[in-house]
Design a protein around this motif. Structure first.
Motif, PDB file in Angstrom:
ATOM      1  N   GLU A   1       9.929  -1.035  -2.057  1.00  0.00           N
ATOM      2  CA  GLU A   1      11.090  -1.508  -1.300  1.00  0.00           C
ATOM      3  C   GLU A   1      12.421  -0.896  -1.736  1.00  0.00           C
ATOM      4  OE1 GLU A   1      13.094  -5.748   0.132  1.00  0.00           O
ATOM      5  OE2 GLU A   1      11.332  -5.730  -1.191  1.00  0.00           O
ATOM      6  N   LEU A  24      -0.789  -2.795   2.376  1.00  0.00           N
ATOM      7  CA  LEU A  24      -0.585  -2.697   0.939  1.00  0.00           C
ATOM      8  C   LEU A  24      -0.518  -4.087   0.309  1.00  0.00           C
ATOM      9  CD1 LEU A  24       2.173   0.084   0.817  1.00  0.00           C
ATOM     10  CD2 LEU A  24      -0.302   0.374   0.519  1.00  0.00           C
ATOM     11  N   ARG A  75       4.252  -3.283  -2.252  1.00  0.00           N
ATOM     12  CA  ARG A  75       5.405  -3.333  -1.347  1.00  0.00           C
ATOM     13  C   ARG A  75       6.699  -3.585  -2.120  1.00  0.00           C
ATOM     14  NH1 ARG A  75       3.409  -7.409   3.346  1.00  0.00           N
ATOM     15  NH2 ARG A  75       1.213  -7.034   2.904  1.00  0.00           N
ATOM     16  N   GLU A 121       2.278   0.022   5.387  1.00  0.00           N
ATOM     17  CA  GLU A 121       2.841  -1.071   4.603  1.00  0.00           C
ATOM     18  C   GLU A 121       2.101  -2.403   4.780  1.00  0.00           C
ATOM     19  OE1 GLU A 121       7.192  -3.117   3.673  1.00  0.00           O
ATOM     20  OE2 GLU A 121       6.804  -2.177   5.615  1.00  0.00           O
ATOM     21  N   ALA A 157      13.336   2.486   0.032  1.00  0.00           N
ATOM     22  CA  ALA A 157      13.433   2.584   1.490  1.00  0.00           C
ATOM     23  C   ALA A 157      14.763   3.168   1.978  1.00  0.00           C
ATOM     24  CB  ALA A 157      13.179   1.223   2.124  1.00  0.00           C
ATOM     25  N   SER A 207       1.592  -2.175  12.388  1.00  0.00           N
ATOM     26  CA  SER A 207       1.334  -0.729  12.323  1.00  0.00           C
ATOM     27  C   SER A 207       1.606  -0.061  13.669  1.00  0.00           C
ATOM     28  CB  SER A 207      -0.119  -0.470  11.899  1.00  0.00           C
ATOM     29  OG  SER A 207      -0.356  -0.928  10.586  1.00  0.00           O
ATOM     30  N   TYR A 258       5.404   5.120   6.568  1.00  0.00           N
ATOM     31  CA  TYR A 258       5.214   4.050   5.583  1.00  0.00           C
ATOM     32  C   TYR A 258       5.056   2.709   6.286  1.00  0.00           C
ATOM     33  CZ  TYR A 258       6.085   0.746   1.825  1.00  0.00           C
ATOM     34  OH  TYR A 258       5.978  -0.304   0.941  1.00  0.00           O
ATOM     35  N   GLY A 259       5.782   2.520   7.404  1.00  0.00           N
ATOM     36  CA  GLY A 259       5.649   1.280   8.158  1.00  0.00           C
ATOM     37  C   GLY A 259       4.247   1.066   8.691  1.00  0.00           C
ATOM     38  N   PRO A 276       8.652   5.411   1.973  1.00  0.00           N
ATOM     39  CA  PRO A 276       9.409   4.192   2.291  1.00  0.00           C
ATOM     40  C   PRO A 276      10.666   4.507   3.101  1.00  0.00           C
ATOM     41  CG  PRO A 276       8.657   4.110   0.024  1.00  0.00           C
ATOM     42  CD  PRO A 276       8.316   5.492   0.529  1.00  0.00           C
TER      43      PRO A 276
END
Length: 265
Positions: free
Chosen positions: A204, A195, A200, A192, A207, A127, A188-189, A183
């Motif tokens: 995906e 989650l 995920r 993620e 993205a 994160s 989102y990173g 995404p």
């Protein structure tokens, strides 16, 4: 203990980046003094160079955070040299963001450093790597607006004042857009790692199209109005007025003619 990088050149600042800083400094000097009566051209080079410098710092922040978290591969990839030519997607990181600035006056998030996430353990570290880029844009915006929130802007020439305001607007838009939990974007990173694997997997496929989805939403008038209201509110909190950012864009688009008889409070 693993060495971060055995090669000093992996950490040496690139001449390309130093050249960009030099262009920003020289064009900023030209804007300040109204050199050769081409203020608009000087503003254009100041903003574009400053914007690319901020993109380099954004990507460097991701890479430096990844290095500290355990991904030593970022050094060999050249990410720590601040060289924009070493990014994996120069088109997405540099070219498209600059084109969007020229066409629409908006800071397009660019992200193109490849982090080997498998080398990194701990959700907080993942994160932190994601949030470090937008945080750099926010910090850069704070530096650019220092004359405004320190109440020293009245001693700054009008063109330079407006150029700073417009460049700060780009930083704020980039930070805000990048922090959206979509995404493909840094926001989102950030979430993620927290989650479930199923969530995920579902996210995906979207993205590669995240930024397109965001800009598609910005074409909706109601969404666009809310977005710019938020941007203006943030900038006003930093002491920058909507008029100053507007005039900065007008100076930047020198091919349309520079603002005449500009008076600011």
């Amino acid at each position: 203990m693993t060495s971060a990088s055995p090669h000093p050149e992996h950490h040496r600042i690139s001449p390309v980046f130093l050249g960009l800083v030099a262009i920003m400094a020289v064009s900023g000097w030209a804007v300040w003094y109204g050199w050769a009566d081409v203020t608009g051209v000087s503003v254009f080079f100041f903003v574009v160079a400053g914007w690319i410098v901020s993109l380099c710092l954004h990507e460097y922040a991701h890479a430096r955070s990844a290095l500290g978290a355990g991904d030593v591969s970022v050094g060999a990839k050249g990410y720590l040299t601040l060289n924009p030519l070493r990014y994996t997607h120069a088109l997405l990181s540099i070219v498209l963001p600059v084109v969007f600035v020229i066409l629409g006056g908006i800071g397009l998030p660019g992200g193109a450093v490849y982090i080997e996430r498998g080398r990194i353990t701990g959700r907080w570290k993942h994160s932190l790597i994601s949030v470090s880029g937008p945080a750099t844009n926010a910090l850069f915006a704070g530096v650019l607006t220092a004359p405004f929130w320190l109440h020293g802007v009245h001693d700054v020439p009008v063109a330079f004042r407006c150029a700073l305001a417009f460049l700060a607007l780009l930083q704020v838009t980039a930070a805000l857009l990048n922090l959206l939990p979509v995404p493909g974007l840094d926001g989102y990173g950030v979430i993620e790692p927290w989650l479930s694997p199923a969530a995920r997997r579902q996210a995906e496929p979207f993205a590669p199209f995240g930024i397109l989805i965001v800009f598609g939403c910005l074409w909706i008038p109601q969404v666009n109005a809310v977005f710019w209201d938020v941007i203006d509110t943030i900038l006003r909190g930093m002491g920058v007025s909507e008029l100053e950012t507007y005039l900065g864009l007008e100076y930047f688009r020198f091919w349309q003619g520079e603002p005449q008889n500009v008076l600011l409070p």
